[in-house]
Every structure is written in C-alpha cells, then in structure tokens.
Design an enzyme around this catalytic site. Structure first.
Site, PDB file in Angstrom:
ATOM      1  N   LYS A 217     112.022 114.308   8.173  1.00 14.69           N
ATOM      2  CA  LYS A 217     111.948 113.979   6.769  1.00 14.69           C
ATOM      3  C   LYS A 217     112.418 112.570   6.455  1.00 14.69           C
ATOM      4  O   LYS A 217     112.132 112.020   5.395  1.00 14.69           O
ATOM      5  CB  LYS A 217     112.865 114.948   5.977  1.00 14.69           C
ATOM      6  CG  LYS A 217     112.552 116.397   6.097  1.00 14.69           C
ATOM      7  CD  LYS A 217     113.611 117.183   5.257  1.00 14.69           C
ATOM      8  CE  LYS A 217     113.629 118.621   5.665  1.00 14.69           C
ATOM      9  NZ  LYS A 217     114.756 119.341   5.041  1.00 14.69           N
ATOM     10  N   GLY A 218     113.217 112.020   7.328  1.00 14.59           N
ATOM     11  CA  GLY A 218     113.992 110.814   7.011  1.00 14.59           C
ATOM     12  C   GLY A 218     113.217 109.625   6.475  1.00 14.59           C
ATOM     13  O   GLY A 218     113.754 108.803   5.747  1.00 14.59           O
TER      14      GLY A 218
ATOM     15  N   GLU B  73     109.307 105.120  10.654  1.00 16.09           N
ATOM     16  CA  GLU B  73     110.475 105.931  11.021  1.00 16.09           C
ATOM     17  C   GLU B  73     111.706 105.399  10.302  1.00 16.09           C
ATOM     18  O   GLU B  73     111.806 104.196  10.041  1.00 16.09           O
ATOM     19  CB  GLU B  73     110.630 105.853  12.555  1.00 16.09           C
ATOM     20  CG  GLU B  73     111.780 106.587  13.149  1.00 16.09           C
ATOM     21  CD  GLU B  73     111.739 108.101  12.934  1.00 16.09           C
ATOM     22  OE1 GLU B  73     111.878 108.524  11.773  1.00 16.09           O
ATOM     23  OE2 GLU B  73     111.612 108.839  13.919  1.00 16.09           O
ATOM     24  N   ASP B  74     112.632 106.281   9.972  1.00 12.00           N
ATOM     25  CA  ASP B  74     113.848 105.796   9.307  1.00 12.00           C
ATOM     26  C   ASP B  74     114.822 105.166  10.287  1.00 12.00           C
ATOM     27  O   ASP B  74     115.441 104.152   9.978  1.00 12.00           O
ATOM     28  CB  ASP B  74     114.529 106.920   8.496  1.00 12.00           C
ATOM     29  CG  ASP B  74     114.870 108.134   9.344  1.00 12.00           C
ATOM     30  OD1 ASP B  74     114.267 108.292  10.423  1.00 12.00           O
ATOM     31  OD2 ASP B  74     115.733 108.918   8.926  1.00 12.00           O
TER      32      ASP B  74
ATOM     33  N   LYS C 133     119.426 101.470  15.924  1.00 20.45           N
ATOM     34  CA  LYS C 133     120.780 101.599  16.468  1.00 20.45           C
ATOM     35  C   LYS C 133     120.669 101.518  17.991  1.00 20.45           C
ATOM     36  O   LYS C 133     120.726 102.526  18.700  1.00 20.45           O
ATOM     37  CB  LYS C 133     121.367 102.949  16.028  1.00 20.45           C
ATOM     38  CG  LYS C 133     122.874 103.020  16.127  1.00 20.45           C
ATOM     39  CD  LYS C 133     123.372 104.439  16.014  1.00 20.45           C
ATOM     40  CE  LYS C 133     123.441 104.968  14.615  1.00 20.45           C
ATOM     41  NZ  LYS C 133     124.079 106.322  14.550  1.00 20.45           N
TER      42      LYS C 133
ATOM     43  N   ASP D 101     120.114 111.586   6.372  1.00 19.95           N
ATOM     44  CA  ASP D 101     121.008 112.671   5.966  1.00 19.95           C
ATOM     45  C   ASP D 101     122.158 112.908   6.940  1.00 19.95           C
ATOM     46  O   ASP D 101     122.153 112.428   8.073  1.00 19.95           O
ATOM     47  CB  ASP D 101     120.214 113.980   5.885  1.00 19.95           C
ATOM     48  CG  ASP D 101     119.917 114.556   7.273  1.00 19.95           C
ATOM     49  OD1 ASP D 101     119.411 113.804   8.134  1.00 19.95           O
ATOM     50  OD2 ASP D 101     120.203 115.747   7.498  1.00 19.95           O
TER      51      ASP D 101
ATOM     52  N   ASP E 281     117.348 105.860  17.352  1.00 18.89           N
ATOM     53  CA  ASP E 281     118.704 106.076  17.863  1.00 18.89           C
ATOM     54  C   ASP E 281     118.616 106.117  19.395  1.00 18.89           C
ATOM     55  O   ASP E 281     118.605 105.080  20.052  1.00 18.89           O
ATOM     56  CB  ASP E 281     119.189 107.396  17.249  1.00 18.89           C
ATOM     57  CG  ASP E 281     120.666 107.640  17.410  1.00 18.89           C
ATOM     58  OD1 ASP E 281     121.236 107.231  18.430  1.00 18.89           O
ATOM     59  OD2 ASP E 281     121.279 108.255  16.530  1.00 18.89           O
TER      60      ASP E 281
ATOM     61  N   PHE F  90     127.546 106.365  12.070  1.00 13.68           N
ATOM     62  CA  PHE F  90     126.648 107.348  11.468  1.00 13.68           C
ATOM     63  C   PHE F  90     126.301 106.910  10.059  1.00 13.68           C
ATOM     64  O   PHE F  90     127.190 106.726   9.226  1.00 13.68           O
ATOM     65  CB  PHE F  90     127.291 108.737  11.460  1.00 13.68           C
ATOM     66  CG  PHE F  90     126.263 109.811  11.269  1.00 13.68           C
ATOM     67  CD1 PHE F  90     125.601 110.358  12.348  1.00 13.68           C
ATOM     68  CD2 PHE F  90     125.912 110.230   9.996  1.00 13.68           C
ATOM     69  CE1 PHE F  90     124.623 111.322  12.174  1.00 13.68           C
ATOM     70  CE2 PHE F  90     124.931 111.195   9.805  1.00 13.68           C
ATOM     71  CZ  PHE F  90     124.288 111.740  10.908  1.00 13.68           C
TER      72      PHE F  90
ATOM     73  N   ARG G 218     120.611 112.235   1.367  1.00  9.99           N
ATOM     74  CA  ARG G 218     119.312 111.551   1.450  1.00  9.99           C
ATOM     75  C   ARG G 218     119.005 110.791   0.159  1.00  9.99           C
ATOM     76  O   ARG G 218     118.274 109.820   0.157  1.00  9.99           O
ATOM     77  CB  ARG G 218     118.176 112.553   1.685  1.00  9.99           C
ATOM     78  CG  ARG G 218     118.167 113.203   3.056  1.00  9.99           C
ATOM     79  CD  ARG G 218     116.816 113.881   3.301  1.00  9.99           C
ATOM     80  NE  ARG G 218     116.870 114.903   4.320  1.00  9.99           N
ATOM     81  CZ  ARG G 218     116.727 114.691   5.625  1.00  9.99           C
ATOM     82  NH1 ARG G 218     116.521 113.485   6.079  1.00  9.99           N
ATOM     83  NH2 ARG G 218     116.786 115.693   6.484  1.00  9.99           N
TER      84      ARG G 218
HETATM   85  C1  PRP Z   1     116.263 111.501  13.056  1.00  9.03           C
HETATM   86  C2  PRP Z   1     115.435 110.318  12.644  1.00  9.03           C
HETATM   87  C3  PRP Z   1     114.503 110.129  13.795  1.00  9.03           C
HETATM   88  C4  PRP Z   1     115.307 110.617  14.972  1.00  9.03           C
HETATM   89  C5  PRP Z   1     115.819 109.436  15.724  1.00  9.03           C
HETATM   90  O1  PRP Z   1     115.555 112.638  12.674  1.00  9.03           O
HETATM   91  O2  PRP Z   1     114.746 110.560  11.459  1.00  9.03           O
HETATM   92  O3  PRP Z   1     113.328 110.897  13.657  1.00  9.03           O
HETATM   93  O4  PRP Z   1     116.385 111.396  14.453  1.00  9.03           O
HETATM   94  O5  PRP Z   1     116.636 109.820  16.766  1.00  9.03           O
HETATM   95  P1  PRP Z   1     116.349 109.514  18.298  1.00  9.03           P
HETATM   96  O6  PRP Z   1     115.940 108.075  18.436  1.00  9.03           O
HETATM   97  O7  PRP Z   1     117.708 109.779  18.918  1.00  9.03           O
HETATM   98  O8  PRP Z   1     115.320 110.464  18.798  1.00  9.03           O
HETATM   99  P2  PRP Z   1     116.195 114.079  12.448  1.00  9.03           P
HETATM  100  O9  PRP Z   1     115.836 114.950  13.600  1.00  9.03           O
HETATM  101  O10 PRP Z   1     117.647 113.910  12.100  1.00  9.03           O
HETATM  102  O11 PRP Z   1     115.386 114.670  11.247  1.00  9.03           O
HETATM  103  P3  PRP Z   1     115.206 114.168   9.745  1.00  9.03           P
HETATM  104  O12 PRP Z   1     114.336 112.937   9.789  1.00  9.03           O
HETATM  105  O13 PRP Z   1     114.541 115.330   9.091  1.00  9.03           O
HETATM  106  O14 PRP Z   1     116.573 113.876   9.166  1.00  9.03           O
END
Ligand code: PRP
Length: 187
Positions: free
Chosen positions: A53-54, A109-110, A141, A169, A113, A162, A175
């Site tokens: 969702k991010g 993408e938000d 990040k 979120d 990580d 974080f 959010r």
């Molecule tokens: C978060 C973010 C990315 C992912 C990045 O999603 O939106 O999709 O993690 O992390 P990574 O590089 O370690 O794979 P999340 O699963 O928290 O879902 P959300 O977008 O619904 O909050």
C-alpha cells in the site's frame, strides 16, 4: 524539530515522531522527479505501477506533476506483515489488471529497504515482456540492502531509521501524516 499534529491525535503526539522531511521539501522533490520522468519518457505513455500500500500517496503526487500522459495500475506485494523487519518473503497478493506486454513500465515504490521486494518483483514482471522496466523509489535506505539493488529514480536517500508518514506505516498507523518522520526505538 518537532512535528505539529491536530491536537486530537494524542497517540501520535505521544510517540514523538522526529521530523525528517517536511511536506514542503517532499513537494519540491516529487515535482523534480516528475519533471525528470517527463523528460525521460517524452513521446511515450508509461504505465506507472504502484506497489501497495505504501506507494499510494507518492503515486498520487507524482502523476499530477507529470507533463506526459501515463497509465496507472497497482500491485499488492506483502513482505513485512505487521513487523518492522523484512521476512524475506515476497508475496503478490493482488495482481495488476493492465497488460504489461510492450509497455514502458515504471514501478513506483515508497521505500527500498533490503531490496528483496523489488528484485523479486522485477523478475516476475519481466516475464510479462514489457518494453522497459524502471523503478522510481521515494525513499532509499541503502544501509539495509540484502541484495544489490539500485532504483532508477530516488526521491531521498535516508539513514537506517524507521520512517513513517506520506504513505509509510508502522503496524498500519501513520500513513496519513503529510511529513516523513522517524520513530524512536524501532530498528
Ligand atoms: C514495504 C515497502 C516496500 C517494501 C520494501 O512494504 O512498501 O514494498 O516494504 O522493503 P524491502 O526492500 O526490504 O523488500 P510493506 O510490506 O511494509 O507493505 P506496505 O507497502 O503495505 O506498507
């Protein structure tokens, strides 16, 4: 610097989020990204594919800054569950509706990580034979990468903290914040 919230949102104020990027800074940077993308895709009509969702807030601002036409779709990818640490599992739980064949796809993408979500998703999407695939990440990040991954467009590089707000979120909270903030004591 402290963030100001509507006084009725006491639980947010009590957690004392630390301001990282105020809304004005975000607005400027997203407009710059949109201008760059518009130049790079001039004469084309990319499909912007948001990862839910991010990315929904970033997507909404980004497409309104473009000076080219685009299509929009979303895919639901879950990697974290309710925790703050990546599980290493990447599941597509809601697939996109538009065909990718022959299209210029720009993944929105938000945050990048560990890089696991995007590196695995790119593999899946390339099988659908798009003309091109690039990635636009609002936040990067890089200190937490577990697999090599470089986004084509990045809004801000951030420290290993974080972050919440602007679509991001913590356990589905925060959010709605218009600013990007750091939470204390969460790795
Ligand atoms: C978060 C973010 C990315 C992912 C990045 O999603 O939106 O999709 O993690 O992390 P990574 O590089 O370690 O794979 P999340 O699963 O928290 O879902 P959300 O977008 O619904 O909050």
């Amino acid at each position: 610097m402290r963030v100001t919230f509507p006084p009725e949102v006491e639980w947010v104020a009590e957690t004392k989020p630390e301001l990282l990027f105020p809304r004005e800074t975000i607005d400027r940077r997203v407009k710059e990204l949109a201008a760059q993308i518009s130049r790079d895709y001039e004469g084309r009509e990319p499909l912007l594919l948001g990862i839910l969702k991010g990315s929904f807030v970033f997507m909404a601002d980004l497409i309104r800054g473009l000076s080219i036409p685009c299509r929009v779709d979303f895919v639901r990818v879950a990697s974290y569950g309710g925790d703050t640490q990546s599980s290493g599992e990447v599941r597509i739980t809601g697939d996109l509706e538009l065909p990718l064949t022959g299209r210029d796809v720009l993944i929105v993408e938000d945050i990048v990580d560990t890089g696991l979500t995007l590196s695995r998703l790119l593999g899946v999407l390339r099988e659908r034979q798009p003309a091109s695939v690039r990635v636009c990440a609002f936040l990067d990040k890089s200190a937490r990468r577990r697999v090599p991954f470089t986004a084509d467009y990045v809004g801000f590089a951030i420290p290993d903290r974080f972050v919440v707000g602007y679509g991001l979120d913590f356990n589905e909270n925060y959010r709605f914040l218009p600013d990007v903030c750091m939470l204390k004591d969460i790795a």
